[in-house]
Design an enzyme around this catalytic site. Structure first.
Site, PDB file in Angstrom:
ATOM      1  N   ARG A 105       0.880  -1.133  -0.035  1.00 22.84           N
ATOM      2  CA  ARG A 105       0.010   0.091   0.064  1.00 22.84           C
ATOM      3  C   ARG A 105       0.815   1.213   0.099  1.00 22.84           C
ATOM      4  O   ARG A 105       1.688   1.642   0.834  1.00 22.84           O
ATOM      5  CB  ARG A 105      -1.035   0.061   1.197  1.00 22.84           C
ATOM      6  N   GLU A 193      -7.340   8.216   6.273  1.00 30.05           N
ATOM      7  CA  GLU A 193      -7.428   8.752   7.709  1.00 30.05           C
ATOM      8  C   GLU A 193      -8.119  10.188   7.733  1.00 30.05           C
ATOM      9  O   GLU A 193      -7.397  10.925   8.152  1.00 30.05           O
ATOM     10  CB  GLU A 193      -6.251   8.642   8.385  1.00 30.05           C
ATOM     11  N   ASN A 319      -7.332   1.261  10.014  1.00 27.88           N
ATOM     12  CA  ASN A 319      -6.113   1.539  10.599  1.00 27.88           C
ATOM     13  C   ASN A 319      -6.508   1.508  12.330  1.00 27.88           C
ATOM     14  O   ASN A 319      -6.989   2.461  12.568  1.00 27.88           O
ATOM     15  CB  ASN A 319      -5.491   2.794  10.261  1.00 27.88           C
ATOM     16  N   TYR A 321      -4.311   1.354  16.107  1.00 31.40           N
ATOM     17  CA  TYR A 321      -3.152   1.560  16.852  1.00 31.40           C
ATOM     18  C   TYR A 321      -3.248   1.243  18.350  1.00 31.40           C
ATOM     19  O   TYR A 321      -2.438   0.575  18.900  1.00 31.40           O
ATOM     20  CB  TYR A 321      -2.249   2.858  16.490  1.00 31.40           C
TER      21      TYR A 321
END
Ligand code: IFM
Length: 471
Positions: A105, A193, A319, A321
């Site tokens: 990506r 994002e 995504n 984290y």
């Protein structure tokens, strides 16, 4: 440079394949990761790795401007050189392929490929054509992000994402790229994002362009989502064979106590981090609780915008984290209450794999039209050092194993997850934290640009080799 990367890998790979290195990574036999159609890859982004900011007609981006302002980026770092990937891309692709990674990506730098009048920049376009053609030759599946935060500065000078016109300029850019690159891209990602672009860029000013106003954040978000919605049909028309999607970063918020106020605070945290983006995309409306958190910040929405934004997606990129523990702030919102004694990364982020599983299974319940999911980023930063040619990133190995187990649990609970991209292929420019925070599975020595494959990458490579052998 080509020799550096492959030489390092050549010395290490025999040890890995002979099994002489301990293997705390390989997933259990019943893990969905063994399925050969579960895509395992790595991700990067243009400004974070390319460098060459003044070459071949590239125009300035908002990150060139922002990082040049003293105090905005740790140690005064900028992306001017970064990993010098613009010149070292061939060796970097060799390295990616020699690790056996099946997906890559990457993002395109908008200021590299067209000028302020919309005229294509051939030299910039050729760079991405060469790169994508090489990836195709190597059989690597390509996910190409159109916008990973490097807005052309000339557009910011006209209001950036506060100006509705930027959404139309983005659709023009998507048109150019999909006409030029059709056939070499497996999946298009419109935006990376939007929460970060809108909130960190326009809401609290920690990212470029550095503005700080909640009303700006909601309006910027609306124009970002509109840009996405305008681009999707253009991408479909120009490149029908590829998949089209968007990437959202999601956050887990947990309440600090059982009190109703803290439960509400955790709910509002997730509204602000997740529903703000996912509701317009998947339900066609903004969550009204957002405007309880930020009263009076409703964006200007024109007729038809929400239909444009909520057009069907082929996939949703996620995504993940960390989680944030929150309590009520005593007014409309929440405040962070950092937990003591929990495992954290170099970023100070808590390692909390269950959050990924819980969010994914929760989305499946909330959004009946949830598209297939790719985990488009997951990983951690650690203060990795090269010792005798090796990087022992033990915490990352454990982090990846636990997060992949969480993905497996979500799959077993019925969530359609089709792949996972490590963030990141190599250490790179970590935005406001500059080069200090190292997210790569490959170490980069910024003084020599030498790449050193970390132990985590060796173990991922070993697993992929075994999986291929069994297929
Ligand atoms: O480095 C970033 C990336 O650009 C976007 N997602 C989060 C990563 C780690 O902070």
């Amino acid at each position: 440079m080509a020799n550096d990367a492959s030489a390092v890998f050549d010395t290490l790979s025999p040890a890995v394949s002979k099994g002489s290195l301990a293997d705390p990574f390989t997933p259990p036999a019943d893990s969905a990761l063994w399925r050969k159609n579960f895509l395992l890859g790595a991700a990067t982004a243009s400004y974070q790795i390319e460098g060459a900011v003044n070459e071949d007609g590239r125009l300035p981006s908002i990150w060139d401007t922002f990082s040049a302002i003293p105090g905005k980026v740790l140690a005064g770092d900028t992306g001017a050189v970064a990993c010098d990937h613009y010149h070292r891309w061939e060796a970097d692709i060799e390295m990616l392929a020699s690790l056996g990674l099946e997906g890559y990506r990457l993002s395109i730098a908008w200021p590299r490929v067209m000028d302020a009048a919309g005229v294509p920049n051939r030299k910039g376009l050729d760079f991405y054509k060469r790169l994508l053609n090489r990836l195709k030759e190597k059989g690597i599946t390509t996910f190409v992000t159109l916008y990973h935060w490097d807005l052309p500065q000339h557009l910011e000078d006209r209001g950036g994402w506060l100006n509705r016109d930027t959404a139309y300029r983005f659709a023009d850019y998507a048109d150019l790229m999909s006409r030029e690159l059709a056939g070499t891209v497996d999946a298009w990602v419109t935006l990376n994002e939007p929460w970060c672009s809108a909130y960190l860029g326009y809401g609290n000013g920690h990212h470029a362009p550095g503005l700080a106003n909640d009303r700006f954040a909601t309006q910027a978000m609306h124009h970002l989502l509109l840009a996405h919605g305008l681009a999707v049909p253009v991408l479909r028309a120009n490149d029908p064979a590829s998949q089209k999607g968007i990437v959202a970063n999601i956050g887990r918020g947990t309440p600090n106590s059982d009190s109703a106020a803290d439960q509400r605070a955790a709910h509002l945290f997730e509204v602000q981090h997740n529903a703000w983006i996912l509701d317009p995309l998947l339900k066609g409306s903004y969550p009204q609780d957002l405007f309880e958190l930020w009263p009076g910040t409703e964006p200007l929405v024109l007729d038809g915008d929400m239909e444009t934004i909520s057009a069907p997606l082929d996939f949703l990129g996620i995504n993940y984290y960390f989680r944030t523990n929150v309590a009520s702030d005593g007014a409309h919102g929440f405040r962070d209450v950092p937990l003591e004694g929990v495992e954290r990364t170099q970023m100070g982020w808590e390692v909390y794999p269950d959050g990924l599983r819980d969010l994914l299974t929760g989305f499946k319940k909330t959004y009946h039209n949830l598209p297939p999911i790719y985990i488009t980023e997951n990983g951690m930063a650690s203060d990795d050092q090269v010792t005798d040619g090796h990087v022992d990133d033990t915490q990352r190995i454990s982090f990846l194993k636990r997060h992949l187990a969480a993905v497996d649990q979500a799959i077993k609970a019925g969530v359609d997850i089709r792949g996972y991209f490590l963030w990141s292929l190599m250490d790179n420019f970590e935005w406001a934290f500059g080069y200090e925070r190292r997210f790569g599975v490959v170490h980069v020595d910024y003084s020599t640009q030498k790449r050193t494959v970390k132990h985590s990458a060796e173990l991922v490579a070993k697993f992929l080799k075994e999986r291929k052998a069994r297929a």
